[in-house]
Design an enzyme around this catalytic site. Structure first.
Site, PDB file in Angstrom:
ATOM      1  CD  GLU A  89      -9.023  -1.488   3.387  1.00  0.00           C
ATOM      2  OE1 GLU A  89      -8.612  -1.225   4.538  1.00  0.00           O
ATOM      3  OE2 GLU A  89      -9.345  -0.622   2.570  1.00  0.00           O
ATOM      4  CG  HIS A  91     -13.470   2.800   2.524  1.00  0.00           C
ATOM      5  ND1 HIS A  91     -14.315   3.660   3.202  1.00  0.00           N
ATOM      6  CD2 HIS A  91     -12.212   3.157   2.873  1.00  0.00           C
ATOM      7  CE1 HIS A  91     -13.605   4.490   3.937  1.00  0.00           C
ATOM      8  NE2 HIS A  91     -12.329   4.213   3.748  1.00  0.00           N
ATOM      9  NE  ARG A 125     -11.833  12.424   3.355  1.00  0.00           N
ATOM     10  CZ  ARG A 125     -11.467  11.133   3.380  1.00  0.00           C
ATOM     11  NH1 ARG A 125     -12.350  10.188   3.665  1.00  0.00           N
ATOM     12  NH2 ARG A 125     -10.243  10.786   3.094  1.00  0.00           N
ATOM     13  CG  ASN A 176      -1.887   1.112   1.241  1.00  0.00           C
ATOM     14  OD1 ASN A 176      -1.826   2.001   0.386  1.00  0.00           O
ATOM     15  ND2 ASN A 176      -2.792   1.102   2.202  1.00  0.00           N
ATOM     16  NE  ARG A 190      -6.218   1.380  -0.537  1.00  0.00           N
ATOM     17  CZ  ARG A 190      -6.310   2.543   0.107  1.00  0.00           C
ATOM     18  NH1 ARG A 190      -5.272   3.061   0.705  1.00  0.00           N
ATOM     19  NH2 ARG A 190      -7.452   3.174   0.159  1.00  0.00           N
TER      20      ARG A 190
END
Ligand code: ADP
Length: 351
Positions: A337, A153, A214, A7, A64
């Site tokens: 993930e 995601h 956010r 990643n 990723r």
């Protein structure tokens, strides 16, 4: 077979090495502060060289990649054409894709001949129908500029949906699942028969739920209004919405839900309000996703808040399924993930 999952972010590279198909984690680690002032690691190439020096052998690498736009609907073996297309997707993901690509290019140089697979965060959501991904904007903005909902995601939502089916001992194709990924970034997905049919994040990860920093959904007319009132330029409004809003902005305390929970329990009203808004928005989305799927068999919680904060989960689910004939199963499934990327990489190269 040893699969290295990478990643690669703008200033860090995280990695996990798995033995597949057994899913055994052999090692993991990260390199931070890449290309930062005073750092010895000048670029992604040096970072990956360091990682590879700690690992004896690698049979394949899974990367990723954040944004695959409409070009990537599934994981793919990296070749020149894939590299070119990932570069093209950078136009709509300038913060993420170049860093992901830097990881791929560094591996290409350091371990030539080892197969690399790109796994896209957006790919799982490519099954969303057009009436859910087109915004109420002039249609040419979609055809000319690629402006539409993409969702993010995806690897996490797909992983926990698969795990939910496994835990329930049911076929994924027979289930209606709502997956809630609640970390610093938060998103929720309606997974119908194994396919994402809607998700809360949009063209960027800003849309949807209230997150750590956010804002999530808001009236778009607020953007020019706030810019005028506060005399902000484009970068400043972008920072306000992405970095200074959400739980942090509402509470004025922190983006960390654990801190807010503690403050709220001691009577802090703004911390309580931030939590109430966070929970309320999630409940609204769950209701909407039950409506579009005509039901729900299973609700999954994952990521930092979803996995660890029982009190938040309880508030989200309180009386929410009262009107349904049969209440969905509620599962807490730790996301992984990296394992999903290893699985998908293995699937692609094993034959
Ligand atoms: P990211 O999106 O950065 O990967 P995480 O999935 O680690 O985020 O989630 C971070 C959020 O989860 C924070 O709001 C944090 O307060 C909350 N959280 C609650 N319990 C834990 C825990 N045990 N470990 C990590 N985060 C936790």
């Amino acid at each position: 077979m040893k699969i290295l999952v990478i990643n690669s972010g703008s200033s860090s590279i995280k990695y996990k090495l798995f033995q597949m198909p057994g899913r055994k984690l052999l090692s993991k680690g990260s390199i931070e502060h890449i290309a930062e002032k005073g750092s010895e690691i000048k670029d992604h190439y040096s970072g990956l060289k360091l990682i590879l020096s700690k690992i004896n052998s690698v049979d394949a690498v899974g990367h990723r990649v954040v944004h695959g736009a409409e070009k990537f609907k599934k994981p793919l073996l990296v070749d020149e054409a894939v590299i070119r297309k990932i570069k093209q997707c950078s136009a709509i993901a300038p913060l993420h894709n170049p860093a992901n690509l830097a990881g791929i290019l560094a591996c290409k140089k350091l371990i030539p001949g080892v197969r690399q697979v790109a796994v896209f965060d957006t790919a799982f959501h490519q099954s969303i129908p057009d009436y859910a991904y087109i915004y109420g904007l002039p249609y040419e903005l979609y055809t000319k500029l690629g402006i539409r909902k993409y969702g993010f995601h995806g690897t996490s939502h797909e992983y926990v949906a698969h795990e939910a089916a496994r835990i329930l001992n049911k076929k994924l194709q027979r289930l209606k699942i709502i997956t809630c990924h609640l970390g610093n970034g938060c998103s929720i997905t309606a997974v119908d028969k194994g396919k994402s049919i809607d998700t809360s994040m949009g063209f960027t990860p800003l849309e949807g739920l209230v997150m750590g920093t956010r804002s999530g959904d808001l009236d778009p007319a607020l953007i020019p209004h706030i810019m005028r009132k506060r005399k902000l330029d484009l970068d400043e409004i972008d920072t306000l919405l992405n970095k200074a809003s959400g739980l942090k902005g509402i509470s004025g305390i922190s983006n960390d839900m654990r801190i807010l929970e503690e403050k709220a329990s001691k009577g802090n009203k703004r911390a309580q309000l931030a939590m109430d808004i966070f929970v309320y928005r999630i409940r609204k989305y769950i209701g909407a996703y039950i409506a579009i799927m005509s039901g729900c068999d299973c609700l999954v919680f994952t990521a930092g808040i979803g996995e660890n904060q029982k009190s938040v989960r309880s508030k989200i689910t309180k009386n929410i399924f009262k009107h349904l004939k049969k209440a969905p199963k509620v599962l807490v499934i730790p996301t992984n993930e990296e394992l999903m990327i290893a699985k998908q990489t293995y699937q692609l190269i094993k034959d």
